[in-house]
Scaffold this motif. Structure first.
Motif, short mmCIF file in Angstrom:
data_model
loop_
_atom_site.label_atom_id
_atom_site.label_comp_id
_atom_site.label_asym_id
_atom_site.label_seq_id
_atom_site.Cartn_x
_atom_site.Cartn_y
_atom_site.Cartn_z
N ARG A 273 0.68 -1.28 0.07
CA ARG A 273 0.11 -0.09 -0.12
C ARG A 273 0.83 1.19 0.12
NH1 ARG A 273 -5.31 -1.05 1.04
NH2 ARG A 273 -5.87 -3.27 1.52
N ASP B 262 5.73 -4.92 -10.86
CA ASP B 262 5.25 -3.82 -11.40
C ASP B 262 5.82 -3.63 -13.03
OD1 ASP B 262 4.04 -2.60 -9.25
OD2 ASP B 262 5.81 -1.97 -8.71
N GLY C 260 -4.92 -4.70 -18.39
CA GLY C 260 -4.33 -3.36 -18.31
C GLY C 260 -2.84 -3.06 -18.53
N HIS D 172 2.42 -2.77 -15.55
CA HIS D 172 1.07 -2.76 -15.33
C HIS D 172 0.53 -1.36 -15.30
CE1 HIS D 172 0.57 -6.68 -14.01
NE2 HIS D 172 1.83 -6.84 -13.42
N GLY D 173 -0.77 -0.94 -15.52
CA GLY D 173 -1.19 0.15 -15.55
C GLY D 173 -1.22 1.08 -14.34
N TRP D 174 -0.41 0.60 -13.39
CA TRP D 174 -0.52 1.51 -11.97
C TRP D 174 1.07 1.95 -12.27
CZ3 TRP D 174 -1.61 -3.71 -11.12
CH2 TRP D 174 -0.63 -4.52 -10.81
N ASP E 80 1.12 4.12 -8.41
CA ASP E 80 -0.13 4.16 -8.08
C ASP E 80 -0.57 2.91 -6.96
OD1 ASP E 80 -2.86 4.56 -7.39
OD2 ASP E 80 -3.58 4.95 -9.30
N ILE F 182 -2.59 2.48 -4.80
CA ILE F 182 -4.10 2.27 -4.44
C ILE F 182 -4.54 1.28 -5.47
CG2 ILE F 182 -6.36 3.15 -4.28
CD1 ILE F 182 -5.17 5.34 -2.92
N ARG F 183 -4.44 1.66 -6.85
CA ARG F 183 -4.76 0.86 -7.85
C ARG F 183 -4.09 -0.59 -7.91
NH1 ARG F 183 -4.06 2.54 -14.17
NH2 ARG F 183 -5.10 0.60 -15.33
N ARG F 184 -2.63 -0.54 -7.75
CA ARG F 184 -2.12 -1.88 -7.47
C ARG F 184 -2.85 -2.92 -6.54
NH1 ARG F 184 4.01 -1.11 -6.22
NH2 ARG F 184 3.01 -0.30 -4.52
N ARG G 8 -5.78 -2.81 -5.47
CA ARG G 8 -7.27 -3.18 -5.97
C ARG G 8 -7.06 -4.21 -6.90
NH1 ARG G 8 -8.63 1.40 -7.52
NH2 ARG G 8 -8.31 1.34 -9.89
N MET G 9 -6.06 -4.25 -7.85
CA MET G 9 -5.73 -5.22 -8.94
C MET G 9 -5.46 -6.50 -8.38
SD MET G 9 -7.16 -3.63 -11.35
CE MET G 9 -7.12 -4.86 -12.59
#
Length: 727
Positions: free
Chosen positions: A34, A366, A397, A655-657, A677, A679-681, A683-684
């Protein structure tokens, strides 16, 4: 009975915790994932983190974030462009005559070139015990004894840390360390002819260093001076080189020229610390955006943000510059914002590609490269040969970054060999025929999964002198048909072979089939297909190719002494200048001529090429320099000392984050530009790693049934045995 109840309770606790966990199989702590942390990998433990010794990519991936040489490459601009890093402006270049008097740049009397470097005054080192001083000004940790060192595992275990600003003397001290032979700087011999006085200085201090260390004393280089390097004041460094060598600026962007504070050098020379393996090789000290917080080369390396890092901003390109450099709008969103964006980098050791790939797909790394085993899962080849991402990767993504590297892999002919070497028409046409027959496009397709471009000469894309399309075509090997490059036919190759005196591969002088020898270190089972392919390329001409496999040391010795006929070799750019590739064919660098030290492993020599090289190597990029380079390319394309081979193409997945990722093959200090990012990581990762609970449900139900049956059976026994006695 009691055991069954305990098992049931444990299963329930485990089931509950798994059901409540967000990512149950993560290799990291929840707070790590996080946080603003980049998760990356390294495949081989670094041997040297001392900037004067390191010359390996798996070491520079760390050093580039820790150390700051005077210059750096702009992260976004193309062609690759140098810019100040710790300097206020680009170095001032002053031309001098024999009497050390300043002359015009175009003067024919230029004997020396002086580079004047003006340092920023806000650059500070990451906190380190070497800088801590007592109230009387003496260094606090100048005499660490064995009992103190026994309590220390890392330099960050010392009670007090301190910092100081970067000074010109630190760059001077680093150059002095480069000159000491016992430190084994891989570029010392290359710098000796250039930096004025370095050769004599190196001889003197190397002898002194050996004497001091033999006596168990610390060796302080501040007491010795180099004629051509001077710290004029705390903010000004002057380096004087012999003659003209504009490529010297590129060297000032490399870690070899990163600053080394004298305090750190003397600190690490203490025997108590050396015995604990605490040295510049394990504990670097720099002014960069990060410092090495954790060094466990057999498990993981951790970089933390330098709390003393100076002010630096993300590059801001104009619209015209961005278009010329092929920079997307997404890469410009952070223009002008303060660096670095990432607080922490965790590098984990991954020796095998499959575990790395699986963890990337789970979101635990990542970014990732694309191995051969994953290529079909990742890439879709279009009808025009272009590479795109598969639907599976797009749905996750994931993005792909592709770029042609400033590198070349080639097959060399030994030009002093009596069969394939030489400069008469017979030898030249033999090499031309082979160059046509060896189908590099097929090689790229079979062995590189299309990750390469067939080379047209020694200069790769992105380097001054390289040209696309018809202008950049090697017409000895290719034709230009209907707007594209097409390899000449095997019939044309056979015609050249016959003119060389080998019709259908048979030597017309002896009547015997031509047999050539290819030396290689490719000896593993996976290399069998490659060697079979090589034989087939020569068989198309009726030539028998004999593969001679050997270990790397023996192979190098044969190349150095000219005891090879054909072999594969490669070169990665040290700096983005054509001189760094054209010198691979310069006669003065021939291996056999230099006693094995030359980088011209094919031993090629051509008087006109050598004359032009001597002219262009000190010229700035200009139409005149380009014209001379084009003539050099014409010469070597016709004489074919190499089968030109491949410019490799790199593929990276992110990755998209993971943001601000841009392919830059010359820069090593790129982490500071990138963004995560978290938070996005998270979540995925939660979406991709949901626990499979069905087996747990079944196990729980099965155990519950066993417990229930056992309890029921137990009660029946109580009724049958105990209750009658109670009556």
């Amino acid at each position: 009975m009691k055991t069954l109840l305990v098992l049931a309770a444990l299963l329930w606790v485990g089931f509950s915790s798994v059901a409540d966990a967000s990512v149950w199989n993560s290799p990291y702590r929840t707070e790590e994932v996080r946080s603003n942390t980049l998760f990356s990998v390294f495949s081989a433990p670094p041997k040297h983190l001392d900037p004067v010794r390191s010359y390996s990519s798996n070491e520079w991936m760390f050093l580039g974030q820790i150390y700051e040489p005077p210059l750096q490459y702009n992260y976004l601009k193309r062609p690759y462009t140098l810019e100040p890093l710790t300097l206020r402006k680009m170095p001032e270049v002053i031309y001098l005559n024999e009497k050390m008097e300043e002359v015009n740049a175009s003067s024919g009397s230029v004997r020396y070139t002086k580079y004047r470097l003006k340092l920023r005054d806000d650059v500070r080192y990451a906190p380190h015990p070497a800088f801590v001083k007592e109230t009387d000004g003496k260094l606090k940790y100048a005499s660490v004894d064995a009992s103190q060192a026994a309590k220390i595992r890392s330099v960050y275990d010392f009670e007090i840390l301190s910092t100081r600003r970067l000074k010109a003397q630190d760059y001077l001290y680093a150059i002095k360390r480069m000159a000491v032979r016992r430190y084994h700087s891989p570029i010392l011999d290359m710098m000796l002819p250039y930096i004025v006085g370095l050769a004599s200085f190196s001889k003197r201090v190397s002898s002194e260093a050996d004497r001091y260390f033999a006596q168990g004393k610390r060796f302080d280089l501040r007491a010795y001076d180099i004629d051509g390097v001077e710290a004029v004041d705390e903010d000004t460094l002057e380096i004087t080189i012999n003659g003209r060598y504009p490529q010297f600026l590129y060297w000032l962007s490399m870690n070899f020229f990163a600053p080394v504070p004298w305090e750190a050098d003397l600190f690490y020379q203490q025997e108590a610390l050396r015995n604990r393996n605490i040295s510049l090789d394990t504990s670097p000290v720099g002014t960069g955006p990060y410092y090495l917080k954790e060094n466990d080369p057999n498990r993981r390396m951790v970089l933390e943000k330098n709390p003393c890092f100076h002010t630096e901003y993300y590059p801001d390109l104009s619209g015209q510059e961005a278009n010329a450099s092929g920079v997307s709008a997404a890469l410009l969103k952070d223009a002008g914002r303060k660096l670095p964006f990432i607080d922490r980098v965790v590098y984990s050791l991954e020796k095998e590609s499959i575990p790395l790939w699986n963890k990337f797909l789970q979101g635990y790394y990542d970014a990732s490269g694309v191995g051969n085993e994953a290529f079909d899962q990742v890439v879709r080849i279009g009808s025009g040969g272009e590479m795109g991402l598969s639907d599976e990767m797009r749905r996750k993504g994931i993005e792909m970054i592709s770029s042609v590297q400033p590198s070349i892999f080639y097959t060399a002919f030994n030009m002093v060999d009596p069969v394939v070497g030489g400069y008469d028409e017979r030898a030249k046409k033999l090499r031309q025929a082979i160059s046509i027959a060896v189908d590099e496009e097929e090689y790229i397709s079979i062995f590189m999964n299309e990750r390469g471009v067939a080379a047209q000469g020694p200069i790769p894309p992105g380097i001054f002198g390289y040209k696309e399309g018809r202008e950049g075509t090697n017409f000895t090997v290719y034709e230009w048909r209907e707007g594209k490059r097409v390899r000449k036919s095997i019939e044309e190759a056979k015609r050249l072979l016959a003119e060389a005196g080998y019709p259908d591969g048979v030597d017309e002088k002896t009547g015997k089939r031509l047999k050539l020898f290819f030396d290689t270190t490719a000896t593993g089972p996976d290399d069998r297909a490659l060697n079979d392919w090589r034989r087939k390329q020569f068989a198309k001409l009726g030539i028998e190719l004999v593969i001679r496999a050997t270990d790397y040391n023996r192979f190098q010795e044969k190349v150095r002494t000219g005891k090879v006929q054909l072999f594969s070799w490669g070169w990665n750019a040290d700096y983005p200048d054509p001189e760094n590739f054209l010198f691979l064919l310069y006669g003065g660098n021939a291996a056999v001529k230099t006693g094995g030290s030359g980088i011209n492993s094919s031993n090629y020599a051509n008087a006109e090429y050598d004359r032009l090289f001597d002219e262009i190597k000190t010229m700035p990029n200009s139409p005149l320099r380009l014209k001379k380079i084009e003539r050099m390319l014409e010469i070597v394309r016709e004489e074919a000392p190499w089968v030109w081979g491949v410019y490799p193409k790199s593929l990276a997945l992110i990755h998209g984050w993971y943001g601000n990722v841009n392919a830059n093959a010359m820069a090593n200090n790129t982490v500071k530009y990138k963004r995560i990012d978290p938070i996005r990581r998270v979540r995925m990762q939660e979406a991709w790693n949901k626990p499979v609970l069905a087996p747990l449900y079944l196990s729980a139900a099965g155990l519950a049934l066993i417990v229930w049956s056992s309890v029921r059976a137990y009660r029946r026994r109580r009724k049958a045995v105990i209750l009658p006695e109670e009556k």
